[in-house]
Scaffold this motif. Sequence first.
Motif, PDB file in Angstrom:
ATOM      1  N   VAL A  51      -4.753  47.212  14.073  1.00 13.99           N
ATOM      2  CA  VAL A  51      -3.947  46.812  15.147  1.00 13.99           C
ATOM      3  C   VAL A  51      -2.535  47.680  15.232  1.00 13.99           C
ATOM      4  CG1 VAL A  51      -2.628  44.812  15.894  1.00 13.99           C
ATOM      5  CG2 VAL A  51      -4.878  44.519  14.966  1.00 13.99           C
TER       6      VAL A  51
ATOM      7  N   GLN B  65      -1.415  42.905  21.570  1.00 10.39           N
ATOM      8  CA  GLN B  65      -2.397  41.558  21.627  1.00 10.39           C
ATOM      9  C   GLN B  65      -3.703  42.153  22.297  1.00 10.39           C
ATOM     10  OE1 GLN B  65      -1.300  38.681  20.395  1.00 10.39           O
ATOM     11  NE2 GLN B  65       0.240  40.030  19.806  1.00 10.39           N
ATOM     12  N   SER B  66      -4.620  41.525  22.325  1.00  6.89           N
ATOM     13  CA  SER B  66      -5.796  41.641  22.920  1.00  6.89           C
ATOM     14  C   SER B  66      -5.961  42.098  24.478  1.00  6.89           C
ATOM     15  CB  SER B  66      -7.019  40.671  22.640  1.00  6.89           C
ATOM     16  OG  SER B  66      -6.526  39.391  23.251  1.00  6.89           O
ATOM     17  N   ASN B  67      -5.102  41.619  24.937  1.00  2.00           N
ATOM     18  CA  ASN B  67      -4.813  42.001  26.534  1.00  2.00           C
ATOM     19  C   ASN B  67      -3.814  43.003  26.997  1.00  2.00           C
ATOM     20  OD1 ASN B  67      -2.168  40.891  26.029  1.00  2.00           O
ATOM     21  ND2 ASN B  67      -2.321  39.184  27.450  1.00  2.00           N
TER      22      ASN B  67
END
Length: 124
Positions: free
Chosen positions: A96, A57-59
Motif C-alpha cells: 500500500v 485508499q482503494s478509491n
Amino acid sequence: VMPLVSAADARASDYFWCTSAQITPTGSGNMVVEFDVTATETMKEVGTSKVVIYERQSNGTYKAVKTFTRYNTAGLIESDTFCSAGNVSYKGTPGVKYYAVVTFYAKNADGSETLNMTTRIITA
C-alpha cells in the motif's frame, strides 16, 4: 556577473533556516519518517509538532491513519536550542502507498511559526 544571494534572502523564514523530511520503507509494511529542522537562532522551543501518516485508499484518495504529536510522542520538541532531529515509525500494510506531512515548529520571545513539509509517496 550574477549577484550572490545572501543567506538571509535564501532562508525559509525568520524562524526556520532549513528543514528536511523523508519517508523510507523498511520492509514488511513498516516505514520510518525522519525529520530535522535548524532554526535561525536559539529558540525557546524548536522541533516537530506533528507528523501525520497518510494511506492510499482503494478509491485512490489518501486518508490520515496515524498522527504523532508532541503530546503523544516523546522527543519531538527540543528546548533552548537551534536544531532538532528525530524519527517516528509506523507499521502499515505491505504493497500500500503512504506519505507523511511533517509540521515543524519554532518559538522564541517574539512569537512562533509552523511550517508543513510533505514527503514523497512510498510503497510499504
